[in-house]
Enzyme design. Structure first.
Site, PDB file in Angstrom:
ATOM      1  N   ASP A  24       0.820  -1.027   0.025  1.00 14.09           N
ATOM      2  CA  ASP A  24      -0.020  -0.254  -0.047  1.00 14.09           C
ATOM      3  C   ASP A  24       0.975   1.161  -0.043  1.00 14.09           C
ATOM      4  O   ASP A  24       1.657   1.417   0.804  1.00 14.09           O
ATOM      5  CB  ASP A  24      -0.863  -0.029   1.273  1.00 14.09           C
ATOM      6  CG  ASP A  24      -1.727   1.186   1.509  1.00 14.09           C
ATOM      7  OD1 ASP A  24      -1.574   2.088   0.865  1.00 14.09           O
ATOM      8  OD2 ASP A  24      -2.420   0.955   2.406  1.00 14.09           O
ATOM      9  N   ASN A  84      -6.691  12.892 -10.392  1.00 13.61           N
ATOM     10  CA  ASN A  84      -7.432  13.424 -11.660  1.00 13.61           C
ATOM     11  C   ASN A  84      -7.186  14.774 -11.808  1.00 13.61           C
ATOM     12  O   ASN A  84      -6.473  15.516 -11.020  1.00 13.61           O
ATOM     13  CB  ASN A  84      -9.100  13.145 -11.635  1.00 13.61           C
ATOM     14  CG  ASN A  84      -9.398  13.685 -10.419  1.00 13.61           C
ATOM     15  OD1 ASN A  84      -9.669  15.025 -10.160  1.00 13.61           O
ATOM     16  ND2 ASN A  84     -10.134  12.883  -9.353  1.00 13.61           N
ATOM     17  N   GLY A  89      -9.659   4.937  -5.625  1.00 11.58           N
ATOM     18  CA  GLY A  89      -8.553   4.035  -5.729  1.00 11.58           C
ATOM     19  C   GLY A  89      -7.374   4.777  -4.927  1.00 11.58           C
ATOM     20  O   GLY A  89      -7.558   4.918  -3.709  1.00 11.58           O
ATOM     21  N   VAL A  90      -6.212   4.754  -5.472  1.00 16.21           N
ATOM     22  CA  VAL A  90      -4.810   5.371  -4.634  1.00 16.21           C
ATOM     23  C   VAL A  90      -5.150   6.553  -4.331  1.00 16.21           C
ATOM     24  O   VAL A  90      -4.774   7.058  -3.255  1.00 16.21           O
ATOM     25  CB  VAL A  90      -3.865   4.977  -5.727  1.00 16.21           C
ATOM     26  CG1 VAL A  90      -3.389   5.632  -6.702  1.00 16.21           C
ATOM     27  CG2 VAL A  90      -2.501   5.030  -4.510  1.00 16.21           C
ATOM     28  N   ASP A  91      -5.842   7.567  -5.200  1.00 13.14           N
ATOM     29  CA  ASP A  91      -5.989   8.744  -4.927  1.00 13.14           C
ATOM     30  C   ASP A  91      -6.738   8.894  -3.406  1.00 13.14           C
ATOM     31  O   ASP A  91      -6.346   9.745  -2.490  1.00 13.14           O
ATOM     32  CB  ASP A  91      -6.888   9.413  -5.864  1.00 13.14           C
ATOM     33  CG  ASP A  91      -6.964  10.954  -5.793  1.00 13.14           C
ATOM     34  OD1 ASP A  91      -6.296  11.790  -4.924  1.00 13.14           O
ATOM     35  OD2 ASP A  91      -7.564  11.877  -6.847  1.00 13.14           O
ATOM     36  N   THR A 130      -3.747   2.504 -14.423  1.00 14.76           N
ATOM     37  CA  THR A 130      -4.270   1.198 -14.617  1.00 14.76           C
ATOM     38  C   THR A 130      -5.596   0.722 -13.817  1.00 14.76           C
ATOM     39  O   THR A 130      -6.063  -0.427 -14.029  1.00 14.76           O
ATOM     40  CB  THR A 130      -3.255  -0.024 -14.364  1.00 14.76           C
ATOM     41  OG1 THR A 130      -2.813   0.212 -12.935  1.00 14.76           O
ATOM     42  CG2 THR A 130      -2.003   0.453 -15.153  1.00 14.76           C
ATOM     43  N   GLY A 131      -6.201   1.428 -13.091  1.00 10.99           N
ATOM     44  CA  GLY A 131      -7.300   1.070 -12.229  1.00 10.99           C
ATOM     45  C   GLY A 131      -8.607   1.838 -13.189  1.00 10.99           C
ATOM     46  O   GLY A 131      -8.847   1.342 -14.102  1.00 10.99           O
ATOM     47  N   VAL A 132      -9.245   2.984 -12.395  1.00  6.35           N
ATOM     48  CA  VAL A 132     -10.577   3.491 -12.908  1.00  6.35           C
ATOM     49  C   VAL A 132     -10.095   3.989 -14.271  1.00  6.35           C
ATOM     50  O   VAL A 132     -11.117   4.026 -14.953  1.00  6.35           O
ATOM     51  CB  VAL A 132     -10.826   4.609 -11.958  1.00  6.35           C
ATOM     52  CG1 VAL A 132     -11.886   5.655 -12.516  1.00  6.35           C
ATOM     53  CG2 VAL A 132     -10.921   4.311 -10.434  1.00  6.35           C
ATOM     54  N   TYR A 133      -8.811   4.423 -14.724  1.00  8.24           N
ATOM     55  CA  TYR A 133      -8.933   5.161 -15.874  1.00  8.24           C
ATOM     56  C   TYR A 133      -8.576   3.971 -17.149  1.00  8.24           C
ATOM     57  O   TYR A 133      -8.358   4.075 -18.330  1.00  8.24           O
ATOM     58  CB  TYR A 133      -7.470   6.098 -16.082  1.00  8.24           C
ATOM     59  CG  TYR A 133      -8.113   7.389 -15.544  1.00  8.24           C
ATOM     60  CD1 TYR A 133      -9.285   7.768 -15.080  1.00  8.24           C
ATOM     61  CD2 TYR A 133      -7.290   8.500 -15.122  1.00  8.24           C
ATOM     62  CE1 TYR A 133      -9.588   8.969 -14.396  1.00  8.24           C
ATOM     63  CE2 TYR A 133      -7.517   9.594 -14.971  1.00  8.24           C
ATOM     64  CZ  TYR A 133      -8.846   9.817 -14.432  1.00  8.24           C
ATOM     65  OH  TYR A 133      -9.125  10.926 -14.032  1.00  8.24           O
TER      66      TYR A 133
HETATM   67  N1  AR6 Z   1      -1.344   1.774  -2.983  1.00 12.77           N
HETATM   68  C1  AR6 Z   1      -0.889   1.371  -4.268  1.00 12.77           C
HETATM   69  N2  AR6 Z   1      -1.618   1.068  -5.291  1.00 12.77           N
HETATM   70  C2  AR6 Z   1      -2.847   1.304  -5.181  1.00 12.77           C
HETATM   71  C3  AR6 Z   1      -3.503   1.576  -4.071  1.00 12.77           C
HETATM   72  C4  AR6 Z   1      -2.839   1.904  -2.703  1.00 12.77           C
HETATM   73  N3  AR6 Z   1      -3.175   2.220  -1.741  1.00 12.77           N
HETATM   74  N4  AR6 Z   1      -4.788   1.828  -4.324  1.00 12.77           N
HETATM   75  C5  AR6 Z   1      -5.066   1.588  -5.663  1.00 12.77           C
HETATM   76  N5  AR6 Z   1      -3.644   1.256  -6.045  1.00 12.77           N
HETATM   77  P1  AR6 Z   1      -6.535   4.055  -9.758  1.00 12.77           P
HETATM   78  P2  AR6 Z   1      -6.217   5.641 -12.249  1.00 12.77           P
HETATM   79  C6  AR6 Z   1      -3.559   0.575  -7.534  1.00 12.77           C
HETATM   80  O1  AR6 Z   1      -8.032   3.732  -9.849  1.00 12.77           O
HETATM   81  O2  AR6 Z   1      -6.493   4.530 -13.139  1.00 12.77           O
HETATM   82  C7  AR6 Z   1      -9.276   8.214  -8.854  1.00 12.77           C
HETATM   83  O3  AR6 Z   1     -10.474   8.359  -8.640  1.00 12.77           O
HETATM   84  C8  AR6 Z   1      -4.610   0.130  -8.348  1.00 12.77           C
HETATM   85  O4  AR6 Z   1      -4.592  -1.331  -7.937  1.00 12.77           O
HETATM   86  O5  AR6 Z   1      -6.404   4.551  -8.216  1.00 12.77           O
HETATM   87  O6  AR6 Z   1      -5.040   6.500 -12.725  1.00 12.77           O
HETATM   88  C9  AR6 Z   1      -8.663   9.457  -9.409  1.00 12.77           C
HETATM   89  O7  AR6 Z   1      -9.073  10.427  -8.523  1.00 12.77           O
HETATM   90  C10 AR6 Z   1      -4.066   0.496  -9.683  1.00 12.77           C
HETATM   91  O8  AR6 Z   1      -3.347  -0.787 -10.185  1.00 12.77           O
HETATM   92  O9  AR6 Z   1      -6.031   5.280 -10.627  1.00 12.77           O
HETATM   93  C11 AR6 Z   1      -9.029   9.544 -10.658  1.00 12.77           C
HETATM   94  O10 AR6 Z   1     -10.355   9.945 -10.989  1.00 12.77           O
HETATM   95  C12 AR6 Z   1      -3.489   2.066  -9.601  1.00 12.77           C
HETATM   96  O11 AR6 Z   1      -3.208   2.032  -8.001  1.00 12.77           O
HETATM   97  C13 AR6 Z   1      -9.107   8.083 -11.152  1.00 12.77           C
HETATM   98  O12 AR6 Z   1      -8.928   7.322 -10.135  1.00 12.77           O
HETATM   99  C14 AR6 Z   1      -3.959   3.024 -10.239  1.00 12.77           C
HETATM  100  O13 AR6 Z   1      -5.506   2.913  -9.893  1.00 12.77           O
HETATM  101  C15 AR6 Z   1      -7.450   7.745 -11.772  1.00 12.77           C
HETATM  102  O14 AR6 Z   1      -7.420   6.582 -12.186  1.00 12.77           O
END
Ligand code: AR6
Length: 172
Positions: free
Chosen positions: A11, A25, A33-35, A119-122
């Site tokens: 994490d 974003n 997500g991570v944000d 690689t998550g929401v986007y």
């Molecule tokens: N530590 C490390 N990696 C993580 C964690 C964590 N605590 N939580 C999630 N991940 P995402 P995006 C991974 O969706 O695709 C947000 O709402 C996750 O498994 O967080 O860039 C923002 O505000 C994935 O591999 O980011 C934007 O609106 C990676 O982090 C949007 O999501 C990225 O997933 C950005 O989407």
């Protein structure tokens, strides 16, 4: 000394590095997500600070303190929303990594951890994102000798193995 690159399964909010990168974003006003995890762990001071930054273009980066995080700073970047790969997504993803590292170097930071941006929401396919991230980091490091360590902080063991495979195959 060349920078150390490594992949871990963790994490990102737990890492005591100079800076962690936030896959944010364009508003920089929080999300899931991570944000969301970073804002929860940093406390409300981070959102208050982000409100003063006027957002962030896709592929750009902005820096704030880490507030209650173990990391000293957070570097916020907005990844591309994946469409089909034909709309500039690889260049924009690479720009996220490059600009984050440039900001870190300008601030005199030495250790930085990245999540798998986009690689998550986007929806950026992880199999395409990892080599793009790695080559952008490698390219930027040739110009930024102050950076000592770059950590790819993976949120699953599978993702960590993917990065380790790429890092290993580069070393051979
Ligand atoms: N530590 C490390 N990696 C993580 C964690 C964590 N605590 N939580 C999630 N991940 P995402 P995006 C991974 O969706 O695709 C947000 O709402 C996750 O498994 O967080 O860039 C923002 O505000 C994935 O591999 O980011 C934007 O609106 C990676 O982090 C949007 O999501 C990225 O997933 C950005 O989407």
């Amino acid at each position: 000394m060349p920078a150390i690159l490594r992949a871990i399964h963790a994490d990102i909010t737990t890492l005591a590095v100079d800076a962690i990168v936030n896959a944010a974003n364009k508003t920089l006003l929080g999300g899931g997500g991570v944000d969301g995890a970073i804002h929860r762990a940093a406390g409300p001071g981070l959102l208050a600070c982000c409100r003063t930054l006027n957002g962030c273009g896709t592929g750009e980066a902005k820096i704030t303190p880490g507030f209650c995080l173990p990391a000293r700073y957070v570097i916020h970047t907005a990844g591309p929303v994946w469409r089909d790969g034909e709309h500039g997504e690889p260049a924009l993803l690479a720009a996220c990594y490059r600009h984050a590292l440039e900001l870190a170097a300008q601030a005199g930071l030495e250790t930085i951890a990245f999540p798998c941006i986009g690689t998550g929401v986007y929806g950026y396919p992880p199999v395409l994102a990892a080599p793009c991230a790695l080559s952008a980091v490698r390219e930027a490091l040739t110009r930024l000798p102050g950076i000592r360590e770059v950590i790819f902080c993976c949120f699953s063991e599978g993702e960590q193995r993917r990065y380790e495979g790429l890092l290993g195959s580069e070393a051979r």
